[in-house]
Design a protein around this motif. Structure first.
Motif, mmCIF file in Angstrom:
data_model
loop_
_atom_site.group_PDB
_atom_site.id
_atom_site.type_symbol
_atom_site.label_atom_id
_atom_site.label_comp_id
_atom_site.label_asym_id
_atom_site.label_seq_id
_atom_site.Cartn_x
_atom_site.Cartn_y
_atom_site.Cartn_z
ATOM 1 N N CYS A 76 0.846 -1.200 0.000
ATOM 2 C CA CYS A 76 0.000 0.000 0.000
ATOM 3 C C CYS A 76 0.878 1.246 0.000
ATOM 4 C CB CYS A 76 -0.882 0.069 1.247
ATOM 5 S SG CYS A 76 -1.935 -1.353 1.511
ATOM 6 N N ARG A 77 1.857 1.239 0.897
ATOM 7 C CA ARG A 77 2.718 2.413 1.036
ATOM 8 C C ARG A 77 3.513 2.648 -0.243
ATOM 9 N NH1 ARG A 77 6.387 0.941 4.677
ATOM 10 N NH2 ARG A 77 5.459 -0.952 5.475
ATOM 11 N N GLU A 78 3.896 1.563 -0.900
ATOM 12 C CA GLU A 78 4.706 1.690 -2.112
ATOM 13 C C GLU A 78 3.950 2.339 -3.267
ATOM 14 O OE1 GLU A 78 7.929 -1.924 -1.517
ATOM 15 O OE2 GLU A 78 6.255 -2.199 -2.911
ATOM 16 N N PHE A 83 -0.062 7.579 -6.619
ATOM 17 C CA PHE A 83 -1.380 8.226 -6.520
ATOM 18 C C PHE A 83 -1.214 9.737 -6.335
ATOM 19 C CE2 PHE A 83 -3.333 4.127 -4.492
ATOM 20 C CZ PHE A 83 -3.246 3.491 -5.723
ATOM 21 N N ILE A 84 -0.202 10.103 -5.560
ATOM 22 C CA ILE A 84 0.064 11.531 -5.335
ATOM 23 C C ILE A 84 0.345 12.222 -6.669
ATOM 24 C CG2 ILE A 84 1.753 13.137 -4.305
ATOM 25 C CD1 ILE A 84 1.940 11.179 -1.913
ATOM 26 N N LYS A 85 1.152 11.578 -7.497
ATOM 27 C CA LYS A 85 1.483 12.154 -8.815
ATOM 28 C C LYS A 85 0.234 12.289 -9.687
ATOM 29 C CE LYS A 85 6.295 10.774 -9.281
ATOM 30 N NZ LYS A 85 7.195 9.762 -9.820
ATOM 31 N N LEU A 86 -0.595 11.228 -9.682
ATOM 32 C CA LEU A 86 -1.810 11.260 -10.502
ATOM 33 C C LEU A 86 -2.775 12.334 -10.001
ATOM 34 C CD1 LEU A 86 -2.373 7.417 -11.021
ATOM 35 C CD2 LEU A 86 -1.873 9.089 -12.804
ATOM 36 N N GLN A 87 -2.861 12.485 -8.676
ATOM 37 C CA GLN A 87 -3.732 13.520 -8.106
ATOM 38 C C GLN A 87 -3.241 14.905 -8.529
ATOM 39 O OE1 GLN A 87 -6.685 13.135 -6.199
ATOM 40 N NE2 GLN A 87 -6.783 15.314 -6.689
ATOM 41 N N ASP A 88 -1.935 15.068 -8.527
ATOM 42 C CA ASP A 88 -1.325 16.328 -8.973
ATOM 43 C C ASP A 88 -1.676 16.600 -10.433
ATOM 44 O OD1 ASP A 88 -0.041 17.741 -7.044
ATOM 45 O OD2 ASP A 88 1.871 16.678 -7.225
ATOM 46 N N GLU A 89 -1.524 15.552 -11.229
ATOM 47 C CA GLU A 89 -1.677 15.706 -12.672
ATOM 48 C C GLU A 89 -3.132 15.887 -13.105
ATOM 49 O OE1 GLU A 89 0.494 12.620 -14.662
ATOM 50 O OE2 GLU A 89 -0.325 13.145 -16.629
ATOM 51 N N PHE A 90 -4.035 15.126 -12.468
ATOM 52 C CA PHE A 90 -5.425 15.127 -12.948
ATOM 53 C C PHE A 90 -6.420 15.763 -11.978
ATOM 54 C CE2 PHE A 90 -3.438 11.493 -15.163
ATOM 55 C CZ PHE A 90 -3.696 11.856 -16.477
ATOM 56 N N GLN A 109 -1.511 9.826 10.328
ATOM 57 C CA GLN A 109 -1.075 11.232 10.244
ATOM 58 C C GLN A 109 0.428 11.320 9.982
ATOM 59 O OE1 GLN A 109 -2.624 14.292 12.962
ATOM 60 N NE2 GLN A 109 -3.892 12.691 13.852
ATOM 61 N N ARG A 110 1.189 10.500 10.711
ATOM 62 C CA ARG A 110 2.645 10.547 10.580
ATOM 63 C C ARG A 110 3.070 10.147 9.163
ATOM 64 N NH1 ARG A 110 5.022 6.419 14.006
ATOM 65 N NH2 ARG A 110 3.443 7.161 15.449
ATOM 66 N N PHE A 111 2.459 9.075 8.674
ATOM 67 C CA PHE A 111 2.836 8.600 7.343
ATOM 68 C C PHE A 111 2.399 9.601 6.263
ATOM 69 C CE2 PHE A 111 1.934 6.193 3.454
ATOM 70 C CZ PHE A 111 3.214 5.767 3.177
ATOM 71 N N ILE A 115 5.015 11.469 3.521
ATOM 72 C CA ILE A 115 5.015 11.343 2.046
ATOM 73 C C ILE A 115 4.328 12.535 1.368
ATOM 74 C CG2 ILE A 115 5.112 8.812 2.089
ATOM 75 C CD1 ILE A 115 2.131 8.859 1.166
ATOM 76 N N HIS A 116 3.945 13.530 2.168
ATOM 77 C CA HIS A 116 3.255 14.728 1.648
ATOM 78 C C HIS A 116 2.004 14.340 0.867
ATOM 79 C CE1 HIS A 116 6.799 16.885 2.949
ATOM 80 N NE2 HIS A 116 7.556 16.080 2.217
ATOM 81 N N LEU A 117 1.163 13.596 1.537
ATOM 82 C CA LEU A 117 -0.082 13.119 0.897
ATOM 83 C C LEU A 117 -0.926 14.330 0.494
ATOM 84 C CD1 LEU A 117 -1.276 10.273 0.386
ATOM 85 C CD2 LEU A 117 -2.706 10.611 2.387
ATOM 86 N N ASN A 118 -1.348 14.345 -0.771
ATOM 87 C CA ASN A 118 -2.076 15.515 -1.274
ATOM 88 C C ASN A 118 -3.560 15.234 -1.502
ATOM 89 O OD1 ASN A 118 -1.795 13.788 -3.399
ATOM 90 N ND2 ASN A 118 -1.017 15.288 -4.855
#
Lengths: 175, 182
Positions: A76-78, A83-90, A109-111, A115-118
């Motif tokens: 999951c973490r990997e 997903f972050i990139k796709l969220q940024d892009e789309f 919260q820590r994780f 990873i700067h979850l967006n």
């Protein structure tokens, strides 16, 4: 005569393949024909990491990718940085990722911070595992991803990491 | 004439064969595509349920010692630091897990995992000859195909041997949901 035999053999092979495909669909036991309706998933109220209840309904009209995950799940973490990139892009074009964590708030919260979850992640607990089971995740394993179209209907479910190319292609078709 | 007739028939037959082959190729392509679409389902179909991937059993070795055992299915592994044992009634006088195989985790650093089998001796703090004991085993593991299972708690109730008695037979666990996950 030889050609006729070859044709018969080919027809036999097709029949075997068709049988295999049919068995695979039947063995699915409702996995692709998920019992969970998109509207049920959208109406679900879960707390976010700050404790506020949220529903997926607020993102209806967008293409929503719901990802069931946990910090104790390495696959999951990997996949989350992708997903972050796709969220940024789309994201600006109507894509919304939403995480549902089967985990404890402080770990999430820590994780998420690391990873700067967006995109938002909600806290699901054991109930969310049951929910994912009703979407076809028979053993409640993670990661499990559900894609909803703009109308709020479930169009794809995936157990295990989602291939970037597959998800990207699906998203671009749905947007 | 006769020669022409044979020739025309042969051409027609070849054309029919070609059409037939084309239809067969299309059918195979269609079925292959169906099988491809079902690959996610197939991946799930290959998975074992949590309690079968990590089958827990325990037996009384003597009046003060329990032997706990996980049989880990091929292609699956358990995390060492997520294994905990409890007994009821009474308490454990410590339990030492053997070292696992080191695995590099992108976020947690080096973690230890077990494959195939894990056997742990659980000493009780007080001997209970012939007594009934419930052993709880908490664990969490993953499959190599890239999925992880939620933590699970498995329990078995066994009878300890009488003082000087022979070790008991292993008792296999029935699945039980974990309660702390809200």
């Amino acid at each position: 005569m030889t050609r006729q035999r070859w044709l018969l053999a080919a027809i036999g092979a097709v029949a075997v393949l068709a049988g295999a495909a049919w068995r695979q669909i039947v063995d699915d036991g409702g996995s692709s024909g998920a019992k969970l309706a998109g509207s049920t998933l959208l109406a679900l109220a879960l707390p976010d990491v700050s404790g506020r209840e949220q529903t997926l309904q607020q993102w209806k009209g967008k293409v929503i990718v719901v990802n069931f995950w946990a910090t104790w799940c390495e696959p999951c973490r990997e996949e989350m940085p992708r997903f972050i990139k796709l969220q940024d892009e789309f994201g600006g074009k109507g894509l919304q990722f939403v995480g549902i964590a089967i985990d404890q708030s402080e770990k999430v919260q820590r994780f998420a911070s690391d990873i700067h979850l967006n995109y938002p992640t909600l806290l699901g607990g054991y109930g969310a595992i049951e929910l994912s089971k009703s979407a076809g995740n028979r053993y409640g394993a993670l990661p499990f991803t559900v894609v909803l179209n703009r109308a709020g209907a479930i169009v794809h479910t995936q157990l295990g990491p989602v291939k970037d190319t597959q998800l990207r292609s699906m998203i671009t078709q749905l947007l | 004439m006769a020669s022409n007739g044979i020739s025309t028939g042969s051409v027609r037959k070849r054309a029919i064969d070609r059409a037939c082959l084309l239809r067969l190729a299309l059918a195979v392509a269609s079925i292959t595509s169906t099988l491809g679409a079902a690959s996610a389902v197939a991946q799930e179909a290959k998975l074992l349920p949590n309690e079968r991937a990590f089958a827990f059993s325990a037996r009384g070795v003597n009046e003060r010692t329990i032997e706990a055992r996980f049989i880990i299915a091929d292609g699956y592994y358990l995390y060492r630091d997520r294994i905990k044992f409890t007994v009821e009634p009474g308490a454990l006088a410590g339990a030492t897990l053997p070292p696992g195989k080191l695995k590099e985790d992108q976020f947690f650093g080096k973690v230890e995992t077990y494959r195939n089998q894990l056997v742990v001796k659980l000493p009780l703090d007080v001997a209970a000859p012939g007594g009934a004991v419930t052993v709880g085993a908490e664990s969490q593991g993953c499959a190599d195909i890239g999925v992880c299972y939620p933590p699970q708690l498995q329990k078995v109730t066994l009878s300890l041997p009488a003082a000087g008695g022979r070790p008991g037979m292993p008792v296999e666990a029935a699945p039980q949901k974990k309660s702390w996950l809200q």
